[in-house]
Design a protein around this motif. Structure first.
Motif, PDB file in Angstrom:
ATOM      1  N   LEU A   1       0.854  -1.194   0.000  1.00 47.57           N
ATOM      2  CA  LEU A   1       0.000   0.000   0.000  1.00 47.57           C
ATOM      3  C   LEU A   1       0.887   1.240   0.000  1.00 47.57           C
ATOM      4  N   MET A   2       0.633   2.151  -0.936  1.00 49.08           N
ATOM      5  CA  MET A   2       1.383   3.411  -0.946  1.00 49.08           C
ATOM      6  C   MET A   2       0.844   4.294   0.177  1.00 49.08           C
ATOM      7  N   THR A   3       1.710   4.708   1.086  1.00 51.43           N
ATOM      8  CA  THR A   3       1.240   5.494   2.232  1.00 51.43           C
ATOM      9  C   THR A   3       1.760   6.934   2.182  1.00 51.43           C
ATOM     10  N   ASP A   4       1.067   7.806   2.914  1.00 50.57           N
ATOM     11  CA  ASP A   4       1.523   9.196   3.046  1.00 50.57           C
ATOM     12  C   ASP A   4       2.965   9.237   3.553  1.00 50.57           C
ATOM     13  N   PHE A   5       3.267   8.306   4.429  1.00 49.14           N
ATOM     14  CA  PHE A   5       4.608   8.275   5.025  1.00 49.14           C
ATOM     15  C   PHE A   5       5.668   8.019   3.949  1.00 49.14           C
ATOM     16  N   ASP A   6       5.391   7.067   3.037  1.00 45.08           N
ATOM     17  CA  ASP A   6       6.329   6.794   1.933  1.00 45.08           C
ATOM     18  C   ASP A   6       6.585   8.071   1.130  1.00 45.08           C
ATOM     19  N   LYS A   7       5.502   8.810   0.910  1.00 43.71           N
ATOM     20  CA  LYS A   7       5.624  10.049   0.138  1.00 43.71           C
ATOM     21  C   LYS A   7       6.525  11.058   0.860  1.00 43.71           C
ATOM     22  N   LEU A   8       6.356  11.152   2.178  1.00 40.74           N
ATOM     23  CA  LEU A   8       7.140  12.124   2.952  1.00 40.74           C
ATOM     24  C   LEU A   8       8.623  11.762   2.970  1.00 40.74           C
ATOM     25  N   VAL A   9       8.914  10.450   3.019  1.00 35.36           N
ATOM     26  CA  VAL A   9      10.322  10.039   2.967  1.00 35.36           C
ATOM     27  C   VAL A   9      10.861  10.275   1.555  1.00 35.36           C
ATOM     28  N   PHE A  10      10.027   9.931   0.552  1.00 36.14           N
ATOM     29  CA  PHE A  10      10.429  10.091  -0.845  1.00 36.14           C
ATOM     30  C   PHE A  10      10.828  11.536  -1.139  1.00 36.14           C
ATOM     31  N   ASP A  11      10.006  12.482  -0.702  1.00 34.31           N
ATOM     32  CA  ASP A  11      10.319  13.869  -1.091  1.00 34.31           C
ATOM     33  C   ASP A  11      11.260  14.576  -0.102  1.00 34.31           C
ATOM     34  N   GLY A  12      11.698  13.843   0.923  1.00 32.92           N
ATOM     35  CA  GLY A  12      12.709  14.404   1.819  1.00 32.92           C
ATOM     36  C   GLY A  12      12.131  15.134   3.020  1.00 32.92           C
ATOM     37  N   THR A  13      10.801  15.217   3.122  1.00 29.76           N
ATOM     38  CA  THR A  13      10.181  15.892   4.273  1.00 29.76           C
ATOM     39  C   THR A  13      10.511  15.152   5.561  1.00 29.76           C
ATOM     40  N   VAL A  14      10.467  13.816   5.491  1.00 27.25           N
ATOM     41  CA  VAL A  14      10.910  12.984   6.604  1.00 27.25           C
ATOM     42  C   VAL A  14      12.312  12.486   6.261  1.00 27.25           C
ATOM     43  N   GLU A  15      13.249  12.730   7.158  1.00 29.41           N
ATOM     44  CA  GLU A  15      14.648  12.412   6.851  1.00 29.41           C
ATOM     45  C   GLU A  15      14.955  10.941   7.045  1.00 29.41           C
TER      46      GLU A  15
ATOM     47  N   LYS B   1      -7.240   1.060  -5.886  1.00 28.03           N
ATOM     48  CA  LYS B   1      -6.589   1.084  -7.193  1.00 28.03           C
ATOM     49  C   LYS B   1      -5.432   0.094  -7.125  1.00 28.03           C
ATOM     50  N   VAL B   2      -5.628  -1.069  -7.736  1.00 23.29           N
ATOM     51  CA  VAL B   2      -4.611  -2.124  -7.666  1.00 23.29           C
ATOM     52  C   VAL B   2      -3.829  -2.128  -8.976  1.00 23.29           C
ATOM     53  N   LEU B   3      -2.533  -1.854  -8.868  1.00 22.41           N
ATOM     54  CA  LEU B   3      -1.712  -1.697 -10.070  1.00 22.41           C
ATOM     55  C   LEU B   3      -0.759  -2.879 -10.243  1.00 22.41           C
ATOM     56  N   THR B   4      -0.737  -3.441 -11.441  1.00 22.34           N
ATOM     57  CA  THR B   4       0.239  -4.495 -11.724  1.00 22.34           C
ATOM     58  C   THR B   4       1.421  -3.921 -12.515  1.00 22.34           C
ATOM     59  N   GLU B   5       1.177  -2.787 -13.168  1.00 16.55           N
ATOM     60  CA  GLU B   5       2.275  -2.072 -13.831  1.00 16.55           C
ATOM     61  C   GLU B   5       2.326  -0.675 -13.234  1.00 16.55           C
ATOM     62  N   TYR B   6       3.500  -0.262 -12.829  1.00 16.68           N
ATOM     63  CA  TYR B   6       3.587   0.995 -12.082  1.00 16.68           C
ATOM     64  C   TYR B   6       5.000   1.554 -12.116  1.00 16.68           C
ATOM     65  N   ASP B   7       5.071   2.848 -11.898  1.00 10.95           N
ATOM     66  CA  ASP B   7       6.353   3.509 -11.672  1.00 10.95           C
ATOM     67  C   ASP B   7       6.218   4.195 -10.304  1.00 10.95           C
ATOM     68  N   PRO B   8       6.774   3.604  -9.234  1.00  5.61           N
ATOM     69  CA  PRO B   8       6.572   4.169  -7.898  1.00  5.61           C
ATOM     70  C   PRO B   8       6.984   5.627  -7.790  1.00  5.61           C
ATOM     71  N   ALA B   9       8.034   6.033  -8.501  1.00  5.66           N
ATOM     72  CA  ALA B   9       8.480   7.429  -8.413  1.00  5.66           C
ATOM     73  C   ALA B   9       7.385   8.356  -8.931  1.00  5.66           C
ATOM     74  N   GLU B  10       6.765   7.938 -10.036  1.00  3.87           N
ATOM     75  CA  GLU B  10       5.682   8.747 -10.600  1.00  3.87           C
ATOM     76  C   GLU B  10       4.484   8.757  -9.647  1.00  3.87           C
ATOM     77  N   LEU B  11       4.171   7.605  -9.072  1.00  6.95           N
ATOM     78  CA  LEU B  11       3.029   7.513  -8.144  1.00  6.95           C
ATOM     79  C   LEU B  11       3.255   8.366  -6.892  1.00  6.95           C
ATOM     80  N   LEU B  12       4.494   8.337  -6.377  1.00  4.75           N
ATOM     81  CA  LEU B  12       4.791   9.083  -5.149  1.00  4.75           C
ATOM     82  C   LEU B  12       4.723  10.591  -5.376  1.00  4.75           C
ATOM     83  N   ALA B  13       5.008  11.003  -6.604  1.00  4.98           N
ATOM     84  CA  ALA B  13       4.994  12.431  -6.901  1.00  4.98           C
ATOM     85  C   ALA B  13       3.593  12.926  -7.255  1.00  4.98           C
TER      86      ALA B  13
END
Ligand SMILES: [Zn+2]
Length: 336
Positions: A35-49, A307-319
């Motif tokens: 599951l893509m979480t808000d937390f993953d997004k915060l780490v991805f964009d550097g908000t959470v170190e 939304k269940v994805l079998t093909e994905y680009d996590p970087a694009e999803l996180l942004a």
């Protein structure tokens, strides 16, 4: 192939990686859903170190593919939830045999490598077997339910008391359902009609907009007494000050879940009402209790869009903010 490594803020790359069991108490798990979480997004964009490189991914389920000789209750093919938190092993509580009271709980995808990858190896105590009656979608909500349960424990309420839940997105909705499971009555508050409608479908009776009528509505719902506690769900866009307005003298306000904002709280109301303020963002060691709750249908996720994805680009999803739209669960289906 999935092995998504964060090399720096917003720099996510998929690189070959292999893991193998190195001790008899470890298991190897094929991650099946994440599951893509808000937390993953915060780490991805550097908000959470975090310390780079770091593999993202906090909420995942998988299938055991290999076990060490000392792994009890697990065998090849067991469907499991991967625990997203671990005791640090170094704080005073951990060193004195009380890891359940760890003061520096570690989180997957930030303090240790997460689960956005094909295989993970961990101690067998860090995975929890899933009963057939707990499907993958509910299992992916385990930590959210666990934080909700931790909030309920902190509030020490009794049946029939009323609690304001500010924010009715994913976390607020689940918290309201958990309170209701314990016979505490949630009053859910949000400015999104869709979120309020979803809460009602999940059986929440009191669901109000944060408009000019809010205080009057809450007074009516509480026979003029205001709420016995209030919880601010940190992903909410509403002002934190809503919480302090809705509780009576001497009550508790909890700031819960993962913060995505720089909200400020008004000191004046806290002092005037002698409010106790506390924060709850993790729930270490709740997993087994939560799985048992889910077996007893404590939480219904049917009304969340999946939304269940079998093909994905996590970087694009996180942004992409759409990934984290209220009421939506974006899930990577990772079995090949
Ligand atoms: Zn510790």
């Amino acid at each position: 192939m999935d092995n998504w490594i964060l090399k720096g803020a917003k720099n996510l790359v998929n690189e070959l990686g292999a893991v193998s069991i190195t001790s008899p108490s470890q298991v190897k798990v094929k991650v099946s859903h994440l599951l893509m979480t808000d937390f993953d997004k915060l780490v991805f964009d550097g908000t959470v170190e975090t310390n780079y490189p770091r593999i993202l991914g906090r909420a995942a389920v998988g299938i055991v593919t290999e076990t060490g000789d000392d792994c009890y209750g697990l065998e090849k093919g067991t469907r499991v939830y991967l625990n997203p938190t671990r005791a640090c092993g170094e704080c005073f509580q951990c060193k004195t045999g009380k890891p359940k009271d760890c003061s520096a709980v570690l989180t997957a995808g930030k303090d240790f490598d997460g689960f956005m990858r094909d295989f993970a190896v961990c101690e067998y105590g860090d995975v929890a077997p899933l009963p057939d009656s707990v499907d993958d979608f509910h299992a992916l909500c385990i930590e959210t339910v666990a934080i909700a349960e931790n909030i309920y424990d902190k509030l020490q309420l009794s049946a029939g008391q009323k609690v304001a839940v500010v924010g009715a997105d994913f976390t607020g909705n689940i918290l309201a359902q958990v309170l209701q499971y314990h016979k505490v009555i949630p009053i859910i508050i949000d400015n999104s009609p869709a979120n309020l409608e979803r809460a009602k479908k999940c059986g929440i009776f009191f669901a109000f907009s944060a408009d000019d009528d809010l205080e009057r509505n809450v007074l009516d719902a509480t026979s003029g007494e205001l709420c016995s506690a209030a919880v601010f769900c940190a992903s909410s866009k509403l002002p934190v000050s809503v919480t302090t307005r809705l509780v009576s003298e001497g009550k508790t306000v909890v700031l819960g879940f993962t913060s995505t904002s720089d909200s400020v709280i008004e000191v004046r109301d806290i002092l005037r009402k002698n409010i106790t303020l506390t924060g709850v963002s993790t729930a270490y060691d709740y997993t087994d209790a939560v799985i048992n709750m889910l077996v007893h249908n404590a939480v219904n996720t049917d009304y969340f869009e999946k939304k269940v994805l079998t093909e994905y680009d996590p970087a694009e999803l996180l942004a992409n903010p759409e990934t984290f739209k209220a009421g939506r669960m974006t899930i990577l289906k990772m079995i090949i």
